[in-house]
Design a protein around this motif. Sequence first.
Motif, mmCIF file in Angstrom:
data_model
loop_
_atom_site.group_PDB
_atom_site.id
_atom_site.type_symbol
_atom_site.label_atom_id
_atom_site.label_comp_id
_atom_site.label_asym_id
_atom_site.label_seq_id
_atom_site.Cartn_x
_atom_site.Cartn_y
_atom_site.Cartn_z
ATOM 1 N N VAL A 12 -23.147 -11.751 -39.108
ATOM 2 C CA VAL A 12 -22.329 -11.363 -40.259
ATOM 3 C C VAL A 12 -23.221 -11.180 -41.480
ATOM 4 O O VAL A 12 -23.010 -10.268 -42.282
ATOM 5 N N TRP A 13 -24.245 -12.015 -41.633
ATOM 6 C CA TRP A 13 -25.197 -11.816 -42.739
ATOM 7 C C TRP A 13 -25.952 -10.504 -42.518
ATOM 8 O O TRP A 13 -26.221 -9.773 -43.463
ATOM 9 N N PHE A 14 -26.277 -10.217 -41.259
ATOM 10 C CA PHE A 14 -26.884 -8.921 -40.949
ATOM 11 C C PHE A 14 -25.947 -7.786 -41.361
ATOM 12 O O PHE A 14 -26.388 -6.766 -41.886
ATOM 13 N N CYS A 15 -24.662 -7.956 -41.116
ATOM 14 C CA CYS A 15 -23.676 -6.940 -41.507
ATOM 15 C C CYS A 15 -23.682 -6.710 -43.007
ATOM 16 O O CYS A 15 -23.564 -5.572 -43.464
ATOM 17 N N ALA A 16 -23.791 -7.777 -43.765
ATOM 18 C CA ALA A 16 -23.813 -7.629 -45.222
ATOM 19 C C ALA A 16 -25.027 -6.805 -45.637
ATOM 20 O O ALA A 16 -24.915 -5.890 -46.464
ATOM 21 N N PHE A 17 -26.191 -7.113 -45.061
ATOM 22 C CA PHE A 17 -27.396 -6.316 -45.356
ATOM 23 C C PHE A 17 -27.234 -4.870 -44.877
ATOM 24 O O PHE A 17 -27.646 -3.937 -45.561
ATOM 25 N N ALA A 18 -26.636 -4.693 -43.700
ATOM 26 C CA ALA A 18 -26.434 -3.341 -43.175
ATOM 27 C C ALA A 18 -25.481 -2.551 -44.064
ATOM 28 O O ALA A 18 -25.711 -1.369 -44.327
ATOM 29 N N LEU A 19 -24.417 -3.186 -44.549
ATOM 30 C CA LEU A 19 -23.505 -2.499 -45.460
ATOM 31 C C LEU A 19 -24.203 -2.102 -46.750
ATOM 32 O O LEU A 19 -23.970 -1.019 -47.287
ATOM 33 N N LEU A 20 -25.052 -2.997 -47.256
ATOM 34 C CA LEU A 20 -25.826 -2.646 -48.452
ATOM 35 C C LEU A 20 -26.721 -1.444 -48.175
ATOM 36 O O LEU A 20 -26.813 -0.520 -48.989
ATOM 37 N N THR A 21 -27.371 -1.441 -47.033
ATOM 38 C CA THR A 21 -28.259 -0.334 -46.674
ATOM 39 C C THR A 21 -27.483 0.966 -46.510
ATOM 40 O O THR A 21 -27.850 1.995 -47.083
ATOM 41 N N ILE A 22 -26.408 0.926 -45.738
ATOM 42 C CA ILE A 22 -25.598 2.118 -45.527
ATOM 43 C C ILE A 22 -25.043 2.616 -46.856
ATOM 44 O O ILE A 22 -25.066 3.812 -47.155
ATOM 45 N N GLY A 23 -24.538 1.691 -47.655
ATOM 46 C CA GLY A 23 -23.968 2.066 -48.943
ATOM 47 C C GLY A 23 -24.984 2.686 -49.881
ATOM 48 O O GLY A 23 -24.728 3.722 -50.498
ATOM 49 N N LEU A 24 -26.162 2.076 -49.980
ATOM 50 C CA LEU A 24 -27.177 2.614 -50.885
ATOM 51 C C LEU A 24 -27.693 3.973 -50.424
ATOM 52 O O LEU A 24 -27.915 4.873 -51.239
ATOM 53 N N PHE A 25 -27.864 4.146 -49.121
ATOM 54 C CA PHE A 25 -28.288 5.454 -48.625
ATOM 55 C C PHE A 25 -27.194 6.505 -48.818
ATOM 56 O O PHE A 25 -27.487 7.668 -49.070
ATOM 57 N N LEU A 114 -25.509 1.604 -36.858
ATOM 58 C CA LEU A 114 -25.363 0.415 -37.709
ATOM 59 C C LEU A 114 -23.894 0.061 -37.901
ATOM 60 O O LEU A 114 -23.520 -1.112 -37.880
ATOM 61 N N GLY A 115 -23.073 1.075 -38.109
ATOM 62 C CA GLY A 115 -21.643 0.841 -38.282
ATOM 63 C C GLY A 115 -21.017 0.191 -37.059
ATOM 64 O O GLY A 115 -20.143 -0.674 -37.179
ATOM 65 N N GLY A 116 -21.458 0.589 -35.870
ATOM 66 C CA GLY A 116 -20.957 -0.040 -34.651
ATOM 67 C C GLY A 116 -21.308 -1.515 -34.583
ATOM 68 O O GLY A 116 -20.465 -2.350 -34.229
ATOM 69 N N PHE A 117 -22.541 -1.865 -34.939
ATOM 70 C CA PHE A 117 -22.932 -3.284 -34.985
ATOM 71 C C PHE A 117 -22.120 -4.049 -36.016
ATOM 72 O O PHE A 117 -21.700 -5.181 -35.787
ATOM 73 N N VAL A 118 -21.893 -3.437 -37.167
ATOM 74 C CA VAL A 118 -21.124 -4.090 -38.226
ATOM 75 C C VAL A 118 -19.690 -4.353 -37.750
ATOM 76 O O VAL A 118 -19.165 -5.454 -37.933
ATOM 77 N N LEU A 119 -19.074 -3.364 -37.147
ATOM 78 C CA LEU A 119 -17.709 -3.556 -36.647
ATOM 79 C C LEU A 119 -17.644 -4.677 -35.621
ATOM 80 O O LEU A 119 -16.743 -5.520 -35.659
ATOM 81 N N TRP A 120 -18.595 -4.675 -34.699
ATOM 82 C CA TRP A 120 -18.605 -5.712 -33.669
ATOM 83 C C TRP A 120 -18.752 -7.100 -34.291
ATOM 84 O O TRP A 120 -17.982 -8.009 -33.994
ATOM 85 N N ALA A 121 -19.734 -7.259 -35.151
ATOM 86 C CA ALA A 121 -20.000 -8.581 -35.723
ATOM 87 C C ALA A 121 -18.851 -9.069 -36.600
ATOM 88 O O ALA A 121 -18.491 -10.244 -36.560
#
Length: 134
Positions: A12-25, A114-121
């Motif tokens: 879930v912490w990885f998801c937060a970082f991934a959302l930040l990355t996806i969002g910033l890009f 990345l979105g798939g990993f975020v949804l799963w987690a």
Amino acid sequence: MSQRVTGWVGWVWFCAFALLTIGLFNVISGLIAVFNDDKVLGWSGTQGAFVLDISTWGWVHLALGALLTLTGFALFGAAGWARIVAVVLVVINLVWQFVWLPVTPWWSLASIVLGGFVLWALTVHGDEVERAVS
């Protein structure tokens, strides 16, 4: 009966970082598209040719990226609403990236994975974050 927190909470912490990355890009991609004067000529079999202004798509990328980034920050605070909002925004982003795939194929594919990993987690282990923080 109290459920224990497992090591999967790290996803879930990885998801937060991934959302930040996806969002910033998405914000960066949106800003590039907003300030780009290019037009794309599209073709619809039933409607004929149409012209699409890239800057319109840029505004959607910009708004979606800002929302994803803010939700990523909220996930660090273990807000319950942030998990629900994140799942909805990631699904919207996945659909948007499929539409955007012909324009930016590599970033769209990376964002979809990345979105798939975020949804799963978030759907499988998201509740553990609230237990870990409280």
